[in-house]
Every structure is written in C-alpha cells, then in structure tokens.
Design a protein around this motif. Structure first.
Motif, mmCIF file in Angstrom:
data_model
loop_
_atom_site.group_PDB
_atom_site.id
_atom_site.type_symbol
_atom_site.label_atom_id
_atom_site.label_comp_id
_atom_site.label_asym_id
_atom_site.label_seq_id
_atom_site.Cartn_x
_atom_site.Cartn_y
_atom_site.Cartn_z
ATOM 1 N N LYS A 1 0.830 -1.211 0.000
ATOM 2 C CA LYS A 1 0.000 0.000 0.000
ATOM 3 C C LYS A 1 0.860 1.255 0.000
ATOM 4 C CE LYS A 1 -4.240 -1.810 2.041
ATOM 5 N NZ LYS A 1 -5.215 -1.732 3.152
ATOM 6 N N PHE B 1 -1.776 -9.129 -0.917
ATOM 7 C CA PHE B 1 -2.808 -8.161 -1.332
ATOM 8 C C PHE B 1 -4.027 -8.193 -0.416
ATOM 9 C CE2 PHE B 1 -2.480 -6.533 -5.932
ATOM 10 C CZ PHE B 1 -1.100 -6.446 -5.881
ATOM 11 N N THR C 1 -6.843 -9.491 -1.185
ATOM 12 C CA THR C 1 -7.900 -9.071 -2.105
ATOM 13 C C THR C 1 -9.262 -9.587 -1.654
ATOM 14 O OG1 THR C 1 -6.431 -8.868 -4.014
ATOM 15 C CG2 THR C 1 -8.738 -9.381 -4.474
ATOM 16 N N GLU D 1 -6.881 -8.087 -9.858
ATOM 17 C CA GLU D 1 -5.800 -7.801 -8.915
ATOM 18 C C GLU D 1 -4.709 -8.869 -8.980
ATOM 19 O OE1 GLU D 1 -6.689 -6.513 -5.010
ATOM 20 O OE2 GLU D 1 -7.977 -4.884 -5.710
ATOM 21 N N MET E 1 -2.564 -8.079 -11.915
ATOM 22 C CA MET E 1 -1.670 -6.964 -11.576
ATOM 23 C C MET E 1 -0.451 -7.455 -10.806
ATOM 24 S SD MET E 1 -4.609 -4.249 -10.376
ATOM 25 C CE MET E 1 -3.467 -3.207 -9.478
ATOM 26 N N ALA E 2 -0.698 -8.276 -9.805
ATOM 27 C CA ALA E 2 0.391 -8.773 -8.958
ATOM 28 C C ALA E 2 1.358 -9.647 -9.747
ATOM 29 C CB ALA E 2 -0.181 -9.551 -7.774
ATOM 30 N N THR F 1 -14.551 -14.597 -6.442
ATOM 31 C CA THR F 1 -13.340 -13.770 -6.384
ATOM 32 C C THR F 1 -12.099 -14.659 -6.370
ATOM 33 O OG1 THR F 1 -14.523 -12.018 -5.207
ATOM 34 C CG2 THR F 1 -12.118 -12.008 -5.047
#
Length: 208
Positions: A38, A61, A63, A70, A73-74, A92
């Motif tokens: 973050k 994350f 998430t 996400e 992205m990682a 998810t």
C-alpha cells in the motif's frame, strides 16, 4: 520439508530490500506485507523479484473483490503468489485462480477474520488455490489469551496444504513443522531480531 517464508512488514522498498538481502540465504519465500504494498505500490514487488529472481515473491494483497484483475496486476509485477481473503466469495477466488493459471503462478487464500478456518480451507482448496494460510493477524495476536497453538491444531485437522502465520518463532516452529504445514511464516521473529540473518538461519535449521 516445510518452506520458510519471511513476512516483511516494513513501509519502504529500500528497507525491504536491505532486510531481504540479509535473510535470503535462509528463506524460500519473500513476502511483501500489505502495508508495504500500500505504501510503495506494485513497484515494490518488481524490485524484490528483480533482486531475488530465485526466490518466490509473495504479494500480500488480501484481495476481497476483483480477484482476476488484482491477481493479474500482482503477477505481471513479478509476484509468484497473491493472497485472496477467505472471507470473500468463491467467485473472487476463482477469478484469481484463473489469472494464476494464465501466468503459471499461485493463489493463497488468507483466512484472517474467518470464523471456521479449517472448514474454509477445505472449501477453497477445491477452487484450485495452491495452499491456505491459517492466519492470526497482528490485532488478533495482541488479544489477551492468544496462542499460536490454535493454528497448529487447525493445521493438523485441515487435511489440505496450509501455511501458518501468527507468531511463528524459535519456541514454536518445530510444532508448526510437526503440524504438517507446508510453509512457516515468520515476521517479527526475523525483522524484529537484533540480527535478522541469524534469526532466519536458526529458524531454517529447525525446519531442516
């Protein structure tokens, strides 16, 4: 043999790199804690992976939504693992697993805040996650009466691949290993030590 994961709960990439350099010879997985990600963003993941290409990089994350996005992205930033919260919906987690398969990487479900960690671990492993983190967070660890023995007992009952995170140290890492956990996650026991390298070396010796 159980793997050793260092959880780096620092806020600056340069500090994380300095710590990782000291402990890398003794750990298998380098975790970038949620506060670090973050604070510094995806660039921190890339910096750690570039510095330690032979280590697994774990992006914490936590998430709770947009799992596929996400996770992509990682993984694109260099992570080998991403955490998805076990308290979120199966869709998810499934989305993150889809991204993991596309990248050849892994999803770890974090059970922080989950009431029945064993049950949830058994449920989510069916979705294709690599392992489940039986996790008591810093706030839970600070509660009166907390004991990592709860996680150790849960690992024995789970019957699926799990890691244990929640106060792993020299006093309890043998019990963590004996529980059948595939990964032991040490944070403060390493980064809070006067000599982090020696602390990681000692933990590794017991796992071996």
């Amino acid at each position: 043999m159980a793997k050793l994961q260092v959880a780096i709960d620092l806020l600056k990439t340069e500090d994380a790199l300095a710590l990782a350099t000291k402990v890398a010879p003794y750990v298998d997985i380098i975790e970038l804690g949620t506060p670090l990600i973050k604070s510094e963003g995806l660039a921190a993941i890339t910096a750690i992976k570039n510095a330690f290409p032979d280590k697994k990089v774990f992006a914490d994350f936590k998430t709770a939504d947009a799992g596929e996005l996400e996770a992509d992205m990682a993984f694109s930033a260099g992570a080998d693992y991403i955490t998805i919260l076990g308290s979120t919906g199966n869709s998810t987690i499934a989305g993150a697993v889809k991204a993991a398969k596309a990248h050849g990487k892994g999803v770890v479900v974090d059970t922080i805040g989950v009431a029945d960690r064993v049950k949830r671990a058994q449920e989510v492993i069916e979705l294709g996650v690599e392992f489940v983190e039986l996790h008591a967070g810093l706030d839970e660890q600070a509660e009166e009466g907390y004991s990592i023995q709860v996680l150790i007992d849960e690992a024995k009952r789970a019957g699926v691949p799990v890691s244990i995170a929640g106060g792993v140290n020299l006093d309890n890492i043998k019990a963590v290993k004996d529980s059948g956990a595939v990964v032991a996650v040490a944070g403060g026991a390493i980064y809070g030590a006067e000599d982090p390298a020696e602390a990681a070396k000692a933990l590794r010796a017991i796992l071996n």
